[in-house]
Design a protein around this motif. Structure first.
Motif, PDB file in Angstrom:
ATOM      1  N   ALA A   1       8.348  -3.756  10.414  1.00 47.07           N
ATOM      2  CA  ALA A   1       8.812  -4.477  11.600  1.00 47.07           C
ATOM      3  C   ALA A   1       7.746  -5.427  12.118  1.00 47.07           C
ATOM      4  CB  ALA A   1       9.204  -3.479  12.693  1.00 47.07           C
TER       5      ALA A   1
ATOM      6  N   LEU B   1      15.097  -4.742   9.567  1.00 43.82           N
ATOM      7  CA  LEU B   1      14.746  -4.589  10.976  1.00 43.82           C
ATOM      8  C   LEU B   1      15.884  -3.942  11.757  1.00 43.82           C
ATOM      9  CD1 LEU B   1      12.476  -5.214  13.009  1.00 43.82           C
ATOM     10  CD2 LEU B   1      13.631  -7.387  13.484  1.00 43.82           C
TER      11      LEU B   1
ATOM     12  N   HIS C   1      15.649  -0.437  13.900  1.00 42.51           N
ATOM     13  CA  HIS C   1      15.957  -0.330  15.328  1.00 42.51           C
ATOM     14  C   HIS C   1      17.084   0.670  15.587  1.00 42.51           C
ATOM     15  CE1 HIS C   1      13.081  -3.115  16.763  1.00 42.51           C
ATOM     16  NE2 HIS C   1      13.623  -4.185  16.203  1.00 42.51           N
TER      17      HIS C   1
ATOM     18  N   ARG D   1      15.685   4.186  15.559  1.00 44.35           N
ATOM     19  CA  ARG D   1      14.814   4.534  16.680  1.00 44.35           C
ATOM     20  C   ARG D   1      15.512   5.422  17.700  1.00 44.35           C
ATOM     21  NH1 ARG D   1      12.448  -0.887  19.129  1.00 44.35           N
ATOM     22  NH2 ARG D   1      11.407   0.612  20.518  1.00 44.35           N
ATOM     23  N   ARG D   2      16.831   5.338  17.763  1.00 40.18           N
ATOM     24  CA  ARG D   2      17.576   6.109  18.765  1.00 40.18           C
ATOM     25  C   ARG D   2      17.334   7.608  18.639  1.00 40.18           C
ATOM     26  NH1 ARG D   2      23.504   4.602  17.365  1.00 40.18           N
ATOM     27  NH2 ARG D   2      22.574   5.049  15.322  1.00 40.18           N
TER      28      ARG D   2
ATOM     29  N   ASP E   1      10.269   5.428  17.267  1.00 38.54           N
ATOM     30  CA  ASP E   1      10.365   4.598  18.462  1.00 38.54           C
ATOM     31  C   ASP E   1       8.981   4.268  19.006  1.00 38.54           C
ATOM     32  OD1 ASP E   1      11.940   3.320  20.550  1.00 38.54           O
ATOM     33  OD2 ASP E   1      11.221   4.917  21.851  1.00 38.54           O
TER      34      ASP E   1
ATOM     35  N   VAL F   1       7.171   1.720  16.580  1.00 38.68           N
ATOM     36  CA  VAL F   1       7.761   0.372  16.481  1.00 38.68           C
ATOM     37  C   VAL F   1       7.692  -0.383  17.809  1.00 38.68           C
ATOM     38  CG1 VAL F   1       9.916  -0.898  16.030  1.00 38.68           C
ATOM     39  CG2 VAL F   1       9.279   1.040  14.576  1.00 38.68           C
TER      40      VAL F   1
ATOM     41  N   THR G   1       7.451  -4.727  18.846  1.00 43.12           N
ATOM     42  CA  THR G   1       8.736  -5.213  19.328  1.00 43.12           C
ATOM     43  C   THR G   1       8.604  -5.797  20.723  1.00 43.12           C
ATOM     44  OG1 THR G   1       9.940  -3.572  18.017  1.00 43.12           O
ATOM     45  CG2 THR G   1      11.117  -4.565  19.858  1.00 43.12           C
TER      46      THR G   1
ATOM     47  N   ASP H   1       9.327  -9.696  21.756  1.00 42.60           N
ATOM     48  CA  ASP H   1      10.339  -9.992  22.771  1.00 42.60           C
ATOM     49  C   ASP H   1       9.740 -10.770  23.936  1.00 42.60           C
ATOM     50  OD1 ASP H   1      12.255  -8.746  21.270  1.00 42.60           O
ATOM     51  OD2 ASP H   1      12.249  -6.872  22.418  1.00 42.60           O
TER      52      ASP H   1
ATOM     53  N   ARG I   1      22.391 -10.080  15.945  1.00 43.19           N
ATOM     54  CA  ARG I   1      22.536  -8.774  15.290  1.00 43.19           C
ATOM     55  C   ARG I   1      23.908  -8.638  14.634  1.00 43.19           C
ATOM     56  NH1 ARG I   1      20.046  -6.996  20.368  1.00 43.19           N
ATOM     57  NH2 ARG I   1      17.828  -6.650  19.994  1.00 43.19           N
TER      58      ARG I   1
END
Length: 219
Positions: free
Chosen positions: A83, A127, A131, A134-135, A141, A144, A148, A152, A186
């Motif tokens: 990532a 990517l 992501h 990551r949940r 999480d 990364v 991220t 952003d 996305r």
């Protein structure tokens, strides 16, 4: 004659070794990392997060698990490296695209073009897989999140500066448009993964870009 040839070949070998010194440990380490990251990216794109196991990456690289884990002790760190590398690449591409613009509207259009040009790249699919994972993976999480957040923040700052240069100060509307643009990006990445008609995707991109620019800058 044969001895002369042997001498010439020996001298040639010595010269080649002198011209091409052995790589340093840092160079070898960097090459190993790059190979592992590339393999992880490709497997993520083709097989998803669950398929990107250490054993699958070992088989793809031809390395031992020990060599891989020397660079990346955990899968989460490896995924974070995938990532982070793509974030660095996108940062460079996007910043160059913005600088090519001679007006705020042109800079934003260039930024949108650079963003949507990424859709078909395997890194975008990789990517997205990271992501989504990551949940349910707190370690992933944590690993990364830093790169991220940095990426952003850069994108938000670029958009803010472009719009302020154009005299546009409706921050709430701008944030909503950025959120919508992220969702479109996305969603279209998923369409590429599904091998949808690329012409239709490109047509959708053109429509969305026109809508974005019209909403922000007018006709």
């Amino acid at each position: 004659m044969s001895q002369a040839v042997d001498v010439i070949e020996a001298v040639s070998d010595m010269t080649e070794k002198a011209v091409k010194p052995r790589r340093s440990q840092a160079d070898r380490s960097a090459a190993t990392r790059a190979k592992v990251i590339a393999a992880a990216r490709d497997i993520l794109c083709a097989q998803g997060y669950s398929g990107a196991t250490l054993h699958a990456i070992r088989d793809a690289t031809g390395m031992s698990l020990g060599a891989i884990q020397h660079q990346f002790p955990t899968k989460a760190r490896m995924m974070a490296a995938v990532a982070a590398e793509f974030s660095e690449y996108r940062t460079k591409v996007y910043s160059e695209a913005i600088r090519r613009g001679t007006t705020p509207a042109q800079s934003l259009e260039n930024l949108l073009d650079a963003n949507f040009a990424m859709l078909g790249r395997p890194e975008m699919a990789a990517l997205l897989e990271i992501h989504l994972a990551r949940r349910n993976d707190p370690e992933l999480d944590r690993e990364v999140a830093p790169s991220t957040r940095r990426f952003d923040r850069r994108v938000r700052l670029w958009a803010h500066m472009i719009l302020r240069a154009a005299g546009i100060r409706n921050d709430e509307a701008n944030m909503s448009l950025q959120l919508l643009n992220n969702a479109v990006t996305r969603g279209l990445t998923v369409e590429y993964i599904r091998n949808a008609n690329k012409d239709e995707i490109e047509r959708a991109v053109r429509i969305w870009k026109r809508q974005m620019l019209t909403l922000l800058f007018g006709d």
